[in-house]
Structure formats: C-alpha cells, structure tokens
Design a protein around this motif. Structure first.
Motif, mmCIF file in Angstrom:
data_model
loop_
_atom_site.group_PDB
_atom_site.id
_atom_site.type_symbol
_atom_site.label_atom_id
_atom_site.label_comp_id
_atom_site.label_asym_id
_atom_site.label_seq_id
_atom_site.Cartn_x
_atom_site.Cartn_y
_atom_site.Cartn_z
ATOM 1 N N VAL A 148 0.843 -1.335 0.009
ATOM 2 C CA VAL A 148 -0.032 -0.058 0.023
ATOM 3 C C VAL A 148 0.867 1.295 0.028
ATOM 4 N N ARG A 154 -4.322 -0.879 -3.485
ATOM 5 C CA ARG A 154 -5.257 0.036 -2.955
ATOM 6 C C ARG A 154 -5.430 -0.261 -1.456
ATOM 7 N N GLN A 194 -3.550 -1.198 -7.535
ATOM 8 C CA GLN A 194 -4.151 0.158 -7.927
ATOM 9 C C GLN A 194 -4.509 0.447 -9.460
#
Length: 198
Positions: A148, A154, A194
């Motif tokens: 992260v 995410r 992401q």
C-alpha cells in the motif's frame, strides 16, 4: 539439563546438531510426502524420502499426530520467516506479496488432511489454527502495508481476509484436476492493484 549418555557423559554438541539436522530433514521430507500422498502416507515412505530409518522418525515423533503437528509448525515458521526476507529481496512489495502468497498456498497444500489426522484431538487442531493465525497474520499485514505504501495496491484489505480468501480458493483442488486455485489467486491479487498498475 542434558540427559546423560550410557557412558555417563553428557551428549556432545555434534550429536545434538546431528539430531536437530535429522529432525529438520524428516520434517521437510514429511511435508513433501504429505503434498503428494496426504498425511496418512506410510512412515516408511517419509523415512525413505528423508534418508533415515523409521526408528529415527519414531524417536523424534512417537505418534503420527506428533509428526503432523511438527510438520505444520515447521511450515508455518518457514512461511513466517520468508515474509521479511522476500520484502527485502524482491523488486517491489507487490512482488514480495505475490511470492509470499505462493508459499502460503504451498503450505496449505501441505496441510491437506490435517483435520482428519487430528480428529481425535480437536484441542490440538484448534491450538494449531490459532498458532497459524497469530504467526502469519502479522507477516501478511506487513507485506500488505508495504505494498500500500509503495502504491502497488489499494488500501483497505485486511490481512486475515486475504489469508482466508486464499485458503478458501484452495479448497477442493484435490477433488477436481481441472481446478487450479493459483489462477484464481492471481486474479484476486490483480484485483488488489491500484488502477493503472500492471
């Protein structure tokens, strides 16, 4: 306090080292045999894979439940120790996470049949499950946090959720040769990425 040998002398360090090495060899061999033959595999098959006599196995692990439990602990420790090492050596935190999940899947394959093997000892099984979660959840958390922080995935995925999800995807693979849980696990990991990450 060291046990005295028949000669009245304490065992030498080399004998203890040999015994520890034998024990590790047996655990590694048993884990490999359990993957292919299940936890009910003949002890002679494990002894042959380890290159030791059956008496050596019984000396270290008097019952099958003792051996299965020791293999389970051994594999948990190997998986736990791999997390920080992968994080330090991989190209990215996401690569480290992916490789660690692959090891976790290997571990889940090793424990096939564990519940059946320990059916008469439900307390031991519950203790092992608690040990698994307590030992591996922080490793999973560290890998997730690093990924992260690097912008690889995410935020919001919980370590226990990831471990449980991977475990659930592994269920039933032995009953259906057409099912490959690793393909779905790869999709799961890609779903954590992401947007815009390859």
């Amino acid at each position: 306090m060291p046990t005295e040998s028949p000669t009245g002398k304490a065992p030498t360090r080399s004998k203890r080292t040999d015994a520890q090495r034998n024990q590790q060899t047996v655990l590694t061999a048993a884990a490999e045999v359990f993957v292919t033959s299940g936890v009910d595999a003949p002890i002679r098959q494990i002894a042959a894979r380890a290159g030791v006599g059956m008496a050596t196995i019984y000396r270290h692990f008097p019952t099958r439940a003792d051996l299965v439990t020791a293999v389970y602990h051994h594999q948990i420790e190997a998986c736990a120790e791999a997390g920080p090492r992968l994080l330090a050596s991989s190209d990215s935190p996401f690569d480290a996470l992916r490789q660690w999940i692959d090891l976790f899947v290997d571990f889940l394959a090793t424990k096939h049949g564990l519940a059946d093997a320990l059916q008469s000892d439900s307390d031991r099984f519950a203790t092992l499950h608690t040990y698994l979660v307590d030992r591996l959840e922080p490793v999973s958390a560290r890998l997730l946090d690093a990924a992260v922080e690097a912008g690889d995935i995410r935020p919001g995925i919980q370590p226990y959720e990831l471990m449980r999800g991977v475990g659930n995807l592994c269920i039933g693979r032995d009953d259906d040769p057409r099912y490959d849980p690793r393909r779905l696990i790869e999709l799961l990991l890609q779903g954590l990425r992401q947007p815009g990450q390859a």
